[in-house]
Design a protein around this motif. Structure first.
Motif, PDB file in Angstrom:
ATOM      1  N   ALA A  37       0.833  -1.215   0.000  1.00 10.54           N
ATOM      2  CA  ALA A  37       0.000   0.000   0.000  1.00 10.54           C
ATOM      3  C   ALA A  37       0.861   1.255   0.000  1.00 10.54           C
ATOM      4  O   ALA A  37       0.510   2.262   0.603  1.00 10.54           O
ATOM      5  CB  ALA A  37      -0.935  -0.011   1.214  1.00 10.54           C
ATOM      6  N   GLY A  38       1.976   1.181  -0.718  1.00  6.63           N
ATOM      7  CA  GLY A  38       2.875   2.325  -0.803  1.00  6.63           C
ATOM      8  C   GLY A  38       2.519   3.248  -1.959  1.00  6.63           C
ATOM      9  O   GLY A  38       1.414   3.194  -2.510  1.00  6.63           O
ATOM     10  N   ASP A  39       3.483   4.087  -2.347  1.00  4.79           N
ATOM     11  CA  ASP A  39       3.239   5.112  -3.363  1.00  4.79           C
ATOM     12  C   ASP A  39       2.839   4.527  -4.706  1.00  4.79           C
ATOM     13  O   ASP A  39       1.927   5.038  -5.371  1.00  4.79           O
ATOM     14  CB  ASP A  39       4.489   5.977  -3.534  1.00  4.79           C
ATOM     15  CG  ASP A  39       4.777   6.840  -2.318  1.00  4.79           C
ATOM     16  OD1 ASP A  39       3.858   7.040  -1.506  1.00  4.79           O
ATOM     17  OD2 ASP A  39       5.914   7.312  -2.186  1.00  4.79           O
ATOM     18  N   ILE A  40       3.523   3.450  -5.150  1.00  2.00           N
ATOM     19  CA  ILE A  40       3.233   2.915  -6.479  1.00  2.00           C
ATOM     20  C   ILE A  40       1.844   2.284  -6.510  1.00  2.00           C
ATOM     21  O   ILE A  40       1.141   2.359  -7.525  1.00  2.00           O
ATOM     22  CB  ILE A  40       4.317   1.913  -6.934  1.00  2.00           C
ATOM     23  CG1 ILE A  40       4.198   1.645  -8.436  1.00  2.00           C
ATOM     24  CG2 ILE A  40       4.254   0.632  -6.134  1.00  2.00           C
ATOM     25  CD1 ILE A  40       4.447   2.852  -9.320  1.00  2.00           C
ATOM     26  N   ALA A  60      -3.931  -5.297   0.590  1.00  2.00           N
ATOM     27  CA  ALA A  60      -3.295  -5.874   1.774  1.00  2.00           C
ATOM     28  C   ALA A  60      -1.985  -5.163   2.056  1.00  2.00           C
ATOM     29  O   ALA A  60      -1.237  -4.813   1.138  1.00  2.00           O
ATOM     30  CB  ALA A  60      -3.039  -7.368   1.588  1.00  2.00           C
ATOM     31  N   SER A  61      -1.718  -4.938   3.325  1.00  2.00           N
ATOM     32  CA  SER A  61      -0.442  -4.377   3.760  1.00  2.00           C
ATOM     33  C   SER A  61      -0.087  -4.982   5.100  1.00  2.00           C
ATOM     34  O   SER A  61      -0.960  -5.196   5.956  1.00  2.00           O
ATOM     35  CB  SER A  61      -0.512  -2.855   3.879  1.00  2.00           C
ATOM     36  OG  SER A  61       0.692  -2.347   4.430  1.00  2.00           O
ATOM     37  N   LYS A  62       1.216  -5.231   5.298  1.00  2.00           N
ATOM     38  CA  LYS A  62       1.676  -5.751   6.575  1.00  2.00           C
ATOM     39  C   LYS A  62       1.880  -4.645   7.602  1.00  2.00           C
ATOM     40  O   LYS A  62       2.120  -4.926   8.781  1.00  2.00           O
ATOM     41  CB  LYS A  62       2.975  -6.541   6.375  1.00  2.00           C
ATOM     42  CG  LYS A  62       2.783  -7.817   5.557  1.00  2.00           C
ATOM     43  CD  LYS A  62       4.103  -8.562   5.383  1.00  2.00           C
ATOM     44  CE  LYS A  62       3.911  -9.836   4.582  1.00  2.00           C
ATOM     45  NZ  LYS A  62       5.194 -10.568   4.394  1.00  2.00           N
ATOM     46  N   THR A  63       1.798  -3.391   7.145  1.00  2.00           N
ATOM     47  CA  THR A  63       1.908  -2.251   8.050  1.00  2.00           C
ATOM     48  C   THR A  63       0.522  -1.913   8.584  1.00  2.00           C
ATOM     49  O   THR A  63      -0.377  -1.573   7.791  1.00  2.00           O
ATOM     50  CB  THR A  63       2.488  -1.025   7.330  1.00  2.00           C
ATOM     51  OG1 THR A  63       3.763  -1.374   6.776  1.00  2.00           O
ATOM     52  CG2 THR A  63       2.646   0.139   8.288  1.00  2.00           C
ATOM     53  N   PRO A  64       0.297  -2.009   9.870  1.00  2.00           N
ATOM     54  CA  PRO A  64      -1.050  -1.785  10.419  1.00  2.00           C
ATOM     55  C   PRO A  64      -1.640  -0.446   9.986  1.00  2.00           C
ATOM     56  O   PRO A  64      -0.998   0.603  10.089  1.00  2.00           O
ATOM     57  CB  PRO A  64      -0.814  -1.824  11.935  1.00  2.00           C
ATOM     58  CG  PRO A  64       0.396  -2.679  12.102  1.00  2.00           C
ATOM     59  CD  PRO A  64       1.268  -2.380  10.916  1.00  2.00           C
ATOM     60  N   GLY A  65      -2.864  -0.491   9.497  1.00  2.00           N
ATOM     61  CA  GLY A  65      -3.603   0.704   9.131  1.00  2.00           C
ATOM     62  C   GLY A  65      -3.324   1.240   7.734  1.00  2.00           C
ATOM     63  O   GLY A  65      -4.086   2.066   7.221  1.00  2.00           O
ATOM     64  N   LYS A  66      -2.251   0.792   7.102  1.00  2.00           N
ATOM     65  CA  LYS A  66      -1.866   1.370   5.807  1.00  2.00           C
ATOM     66  C   LYS A  66      -2.829   0.965   4.701  1.00  2.00           C
ATOM     67  O   LYS A  66      -3.216   1.789   3.857  1.00  2.00           O
ATOM     68  CB  LYS A  66      -0.441   0.948   5.442  1.00  2.00           C
ATOM     69  CG  LYS A  66       0.226   1.863   4.432  1.00  2.00           C
ATOM     70  CD  LYS A  66       1.721   1.599   4.350  1.00  2.00           C
ATOM     71  CE  LYS A  66       2.366   2.594   3.391  1.00  2.00           C
ATOM     72  NZ  LYS A  66       3.846   2.380   3.296  1.00  2.00           N
ATOM     73  N   ALA A  67      -3.246  -0.288   4.678  1.00  4.98           N
ATOM     74  CA  ALA A  67      -4.202  -0.737   3.672  1.00  4.98           C
ATOM     75  C   ALA A  67      -5.542  -0.023   3.837  1.00  4.98           C
ATOM     76  O   ALA A  67      -6.173   0.387   2.854  1.00  4.98           O
ATOM     77  CB  ALA A  67      -4.395  -2.247   3.758  1.00  4.98           C
ATOM     78  N   ALA A  68      -5.971   0.143   5.070  1.00  4.36           N
ATOM     79  CA  ALA A  68      -7.251   0.806   5.338  1.00  4.36           C
ATOM     80  C   ALA A  68      -7.234   2.257   4.870  1.00  4.36           C
ATOM     81  O   ALA A  68      -8.214   2.762   4.310  1.00  4.36           O
ATOM     82  CB  ALA A  68      -7.578   0.726   6.825  1.00  4.36           C
ATOM     83  N   THR A  69      -6.117   2.943   5.076  1.00  7.20           N
ATOM     84  CA  THR A  69      -6.004   4.340   4.650  1.00  7.20           C
ATOM     85  C   THR A  69      -6.103   4.457   3.138  1.00  7.20           C
ATOM     86  O   THR A  69      -6.821   5.320   2.608  1.00  7.20           O
ATOM     87  CB  THR A  69      -4.664   4.932   5.135  1.00  7.20           C
ATOM     88  OG1 THR A  69      -4.631   4.900   6.559  1.00  7.20           O
ATOM     89  CG2 THR A  69      -4.500   6.360   4.653  1.00  7.20           C
ATOM     90  N   LEU A  70      -5.390   3.589   2.418  1.00 10.86           N
ATOM     91  CA  LEU A  70      -5.434   3.628   0.957  1.00 10.86           C
ATOM     92  C   LEU A  70      -6.806   3.198   0.445  1.00 10.86           C
ATOM     93  O   LEU A  70      -7.340   3.785  -0.510  1.00 10.86           O
ATOM     94  CB  LEU A  70      -4.344   2.725   0.384  1.00 10.86           C
ATOM     95  CG  LEU A  70      -4.116   2.816  -1.120  1.00 10.86           C
ATOM     96  CD1 LEU A  70      -3.710   4.225  -1.534  1.00 10.86           C
ATOM     97  CD2 LEU A  70      -3.043   1.805  -1.561  1.00 10.86           C
ATOM     98  N   ALA A  71      -7.403   2.205   1.082  1.00  8.14           N
ATOM     99  CA  ALA A  71      -8.723   1.736   0.663  1.00  8.14           C
ATOM    100  C   ALA A  71      -9.776   2.825   0.834  1.00  8.14           C
ATOM    101  O   ALA A  71     -10.653   2.998  -0.018  1.00  8.14           O
ATOM    102  CB  ALA A  71      -9.108   0.492   1.469  1.00  8.14           C
ATOM    103  N   GLN A  72      -9.699   3.548   1.933  1.00 11.94           N
ATOM    104  CA  GLN A  72     -10.650   4.629   2.176  1.00 11.94           C
ATOM    105  C   GLN A  72     -10.522   5.714   1.097  1.00 11.94           C
ATOM    106  O   GLN A  72     -11.519   6.273   0.636  1.00 11.94           O
ATOM    107  CB  GLN A  72     -10.428   5.226   3.558  1.00 11.94           C
ATOM    108  CG  GLN A  72     -11.449   6.297   3.936  1.00 11.94           C
ATOM    109  CD  GLN A  72     -11.241   6.794   5.352  1.00 11.94           C
ATOM    110  OE1 GLN A  72     -10.161   6.676   5.921  1.00 11.94           O
ATOM    111  NE2 GLN A  72     -12.288   7.365   5.945  1.00 11.94           N
TER     112      GLN A  72
END
Length: 350
Positions: A37-40, A60-72
């Motif tokens: 869920a990074g820049d690319i 999916a992201s292994k960094t907590p909260g990162k996938a949710a932020t991008l999904a939102q």
């Protein structure tokens, strides 16, 4: 041609072929899952929404909260903190591997072993041997797998293929191509497992391969960042035809990021940055030559050009293909192998 030759092939706008453009509505609307869920990943989802009918349904992201932020941000319903959990979902057709290059093999194998098609962000892997494992696993599983060498699917790439195939340039003698930015502040590029040659230099290397194929000899020099990482690299490729290619990649310096193909009848110059939607000029083969210029007018700009590869992938999947005709598994592995040889010659501890 000699500098002052009177026998010169002139070009007009009619000599520049029309690019082949794939209608996004002509291909299936696949359901995409994103690993990372990074820049690319952000850029990729954005351009899918703007320029395709492809659907991102899970991140999916292994960094907590990162996938949710991008999904939102993009209205994606499903998020996971486990790559396995996302890949196990039945309602996903294809997985985009948007993680760091040194984890691509492991991450892609999760998707492949779950029976999912995969688009792997470039470079597929840092080492050619790992790329071979990846693509052999995909072929054995019967799933489509493709490196995200998005420059091969741009409108200008279509024009370039036609110009070369039609022989408009005559006998090709030299390619010059480079990519450089001062990226010293981008931490991921300087990890022990990372590589400027494989991450940035892969664009110039792939450009040469598309035109001239694989070289018979590679001569490289460069500058180390540390024992396991290079700051810049420059190489000369020699081909059976007698042609040469000069490629440069730098993570320390901003350089033009242009490409040119010189032949006995013409010179093709691709505008900077050559691997994004830009333009090209077809010039006569004389000193300070001129010729018609084509500019990309699709409205797809910069890294929005990632959309083209997604549309082509959907088309290839619908045709039952297992690899891209424009960037085969063998080509992908060989290009990574060239980068590996460049790194070896300049003294990187591989």
């Amino acid at each position: 041609m000699a500098m002052f030759s009177d026998v010169v092939r002139r070009f007009s706008n009619s000599d520049i072929p029309t690019p082949d453009l794939l209608d996004p509505a002509s291909v299936p609307s696949l359901r995409w899952g994103i690993l990372g869920a990074g820049d690319i990943a952000d850029v990729f989802i954005d351009t899918l929404k703007k320029h395709t009918q492809q659907r991102v349904v899970a991140i999916a992201s292994k960094t907590p909260g990162k996938a949710a932020t991008l999904a939102q941000k993009y209205g994606v319903d499903q998020t996971f903190d486990s790559y396995e959990a996302l890949c196990d979902q039945n309602a996903i057709d294809v997985i985009y591997i948007a993680t760091l290059p040194h984890t691509h093999l492991a991450d892609a194998l999760i998707a492949i072993n779950s029976g999912k098609h995969v688009l792997i962000e470039k470079p597929s892997t840092i080492r050619a041997a790992d790329a071979k494992v990846l693509y052999e696993a995909a072929a054995k599983a019967g799933v489509f797998a493709m490196e995200a060498m998005w420059s091969r699917y741009l409108p200008q790439a279509s024009i370039m293929r036609k110009i070369v195939a039609q022989g408009l340039l005559g006998d090709i003698s030299l390619i010059q191509v480079d990519f450089g930015q001062d990226n010293r502040a981008i931490a991921r590029l300087w990890l022990p497992e990372a590589s400027i040659t494989q991450d940035m230099g892969i664009y110039p290397i792939a450009f040469t391969e598309q035109v001239l194929g694989l070289p018979k000899k590679i001569t490289a020099t460069g500058q180390l960042h540390n024992a396991r990482s290079e700051a810049m690299a420059s190489a000369v490729f020699e081909y059976e035809s007698g042609a040469r290619a000069v490629v440069t990649a730098s993570g320390y310096s901003h350089i033009p990021t242009r490409a040119s193909v010189s032949g006995s009848e013409g010179v093709l110059e691709v505008d900077a940055p050559f691997f994004t939607p830009s333009g090209l000029t077809l010039k006569e083969a004389v000193f300070n030559g001129t010729g018609p210029h084509w500019k990309d007018s699709t409205g797809v700009v910069g890294h929005e050009g990632l959309c083209y590869q997604a549309n082509y992938l959907a088309s290839y999947v619908s045709q039952g293909l297992l690899e891209s005709p424009f960037h085969t598994h063998a080509q992908t592995i060989a290009i990574i192998g060239i980068g590996e040889e460049i790194r070896r010659q300049i003294g990187v501890e591989l």
